[in-house]
Scaffold this motif. Structure first.
Motif, PDB file in Angstrom:
ATOM      1  N   ASP A  63      30.079  51.591  43.577  1.00 57.50           N
ATOM      2  CA  ASP A  63      31.244  52.407  43.227  1.00 57.50           C
ATOM      3  C   ASP A  63      31.553  53.445  44.303  1.00 57.50           C
ATOM      4  O   ASP A  63      32.723  53.762  44.560  1.00 57.50           O
ATOM      5  CB  ASP A  63      31.032  53.092  41.881  1.00 57.50           C
ATOM      6  N   GLU A 104      35.924  40.784  45.425  1.00 58.19           N
ATOM      7  CA  GLU A 104      35.519  41.145  44.055  1.00 58.19           C
ATOM      8  C   GLU A 104      35.822  39.985  43.104  1.00 58.19           C
ATOM      9  O   GLU A 104      34.985  39.613  42.265  1.00 58.19           O
ATOM     10  CB  GLU A 104      36.284  42.388  43.596  1.00 58.19           C
ATOM     11  N   GLU A 146      42.370  47.180  42.072  1.00 56.32           N
ATOM     12  CA  GLU A 146      41.847  47.942  40.936  1.00 56.32           C
ATOM     13  C   GLU A 146      41.613  47.052  39.722  1.00 56.32           C
ATOM     14  O   GLU A 146      40.634  47.255  38.977  1.00 56.32           O
ATOM     15  CB  GLU A 146      42.807  49.084  40.597  1.00 56.32           C
ATOM     16  N   ALA A 147      42.466  46.054  39.536  1.00 52.05           N
ATOM     17  CA  ALA A 147      42.269  45.116  38.429  1.00 52.05           C
ATOM     18  C   ALA A 147      40.994  44.297  38.623  1.00 52.05           C
ATOM     19  O   ALA A 147      40.218  44.093  37.676  1.00 52.05           O
ATOM     20  CB  ALA A 147      43.477  44.184  38.306  1.00 52.05           C
ATOM     21  N   GLU A 148      40.756  43.844  39.854  1.00 52.17           N
ATOM     22  CA  GLU A 148      39.546  43.057  40.124  1.00 52.17           C
ATOM     23  C   GLU A 148      38.284  43.904  40.010  1.00 52.17           C
ATOM     24  O   GLU A 148      37.252  43.430  39.528  1.00 52.17           O
ATOM     25  CB  GLU A 148      39.638  42.409  41.506  1.00 52.17           C
ATOM     26  N   ALA A 150      37.934  46.426  37.981  1.00 55.93           N
ATOM     27  CA  ALA A 150      37.725  46.602  36.544  1.00 55.93           C
ATOM     28  C   ALA A 150      37.054  45.369  35.933  1.00 55.93           C
ATOM     29  O   ALA A 150      36.130  45.481  35.109  1.00 55.93           O
ATOM     30  CB  ALA A 150      39.060  46.880  35.852  1.00 55.93           C
ATOM     31  N   HIS A 151      37.506  44.179  36.329  1.00 59.08           N
ATOM     32  CA  HIS A 151      36.865  42.940  35.852  1.00 59.08           C
ATOM     33  C   HIS A 151      35.412  42.887  36.306  1.00 59.08           C
ATOM     34  O   HIS A 151      34.523  42.508  35.531  1.00 59.08           O
ATOM     35  CB  HIS A 151      37.610  41.718  36.401  1.00 59.08           C
ATOM     36  N   ARG A 153      33.348  45.337  37.034  1.00 59.44           N
ATOM     37  CA  ARG A 153      32.520  46.295  36.274  1.00 59.44           C
ATOM     38  C   ARG A 153      32.225  45.761  34.876  1.00 59.44           C
ATOM     39  O   ARG A 153      31.101  45.912  34.369  1.00 59.44           O
ATOM     40  CB  ARG A 153      33.241  47.638  36.191  1.00 59.44           C
ATOM     41  N   ARG A 154      33.208  45.148  34.252  1.00 53.35           N
ATOM     42  CA  ARG A 154      33.014  44.597  32.911  1.00 53.35           C
ATOM     43  C   ARG A 154      31.966  43.480  32.923  1.00 53.35           C
ATOM     44  O   ARG A 154      31.080  43.437  32.057  1.00 53.35           O
ATOM     45  CB  ARG A 154      34.355  44.070  32.389  1.00 53.35           C
TER      46      ARG A 154
END
Length: 208
Positions: A63, A104, A146-148, A150-151, A153-154
């Motif tokens: 991060d 990512e 940012e979307a990738e 977030a995926h 991290r999930r």
């Protein structure tokens, strides 16, 4: 007069040391490059924990490097983000953001999660296509990146342990989540070095 100058130098040194220590103490900082025409928000970076466990440390370092790439783009216009480095290189800050979105997506969603997904910027599975930021915008690139993230991290948070493995087609072997996270840290660290040089060439801004 001499004593005053020595005192001022000492105070400046102490302030610099405190700033450096804060980056490695898990403290969240709001950082940013010199104000510029364009985005003026400041990216937050949190230093990795000094005594965290393995997974928390890997997660924090990843991060931190993600935030560093965003920080290097703070305050720049779309044109500046598309500005290439010294010829013959065509590398740009926006190209790096697009490339890391693909990275990512590939490692977390395709490899670890087994999703059948196309590339973001190529119909022929060409990873190099992301580097071409001609006509690209901050909004387009950062929304995808940012979307990738977030995926990613999930998927990482849902994994039972760092020992979870997935088959890596290009290596023809299984690889662990631990290895994937280390690989991503390596990718970001390498490209953040490029980002340092690109940003300095644009407006002279420097910083780790």
């Amino acid at each position: 007069m001499e004593r005053t100058e020595r005192t001022e130098r000492t105070e400046r040194t102490e302030r610099t040391e405190r700033t450096g220590q804060a980056e490695h103490a898990g403290r969240t900082e709001r950082t940013g490059q010199a104000e510029h025409t364009g985005r003026t928000e400041r990216t937050e970076r949190t230093g990795p924990p000094l005594t965290g466990n393995e997974r928390d440390t890997l997660r924090a370092y990843l991060d931190y490097h993600r935030a560093t790439l965003a920080w290097k783009c703070d305050g720049l216009t779309d044109e500046e983000l598309r500005r290439p480095s010294t010829p013959p290189s065509a590398l740009t800050l926006l190209g790096l953001v697009r490339h890391m979105a693909e990275v990512e997506r590939h490692w977390f969603r395709r490899t670890l999660n087994g999703e059948q997904l196309p590339h973001l910027w190529s119909d022929t599975h060409d990873f190099q296509a992301a580097y071409d930021a001609t006509g690209a915008t901050r909004q387009e690139a950062f929304t995808a990146w940012e979307a990738e993230v977030a995926h990613a991290r999930r998927i990482e948070a849902a994994a039972e342990s760092l020992d979870v493995t997935a088959f890596v087609a290009s290596w023809k072997e299984e690889a662990s989540l631990r290895l994937v996270m280390l690989h991503l840290i390596h990718e970001y660290a390498r490209h953040n070095g490029h980002a340092d040089l690109l940003r300095e060439a644009i407006d002279g801004a420097t910083g780790a």
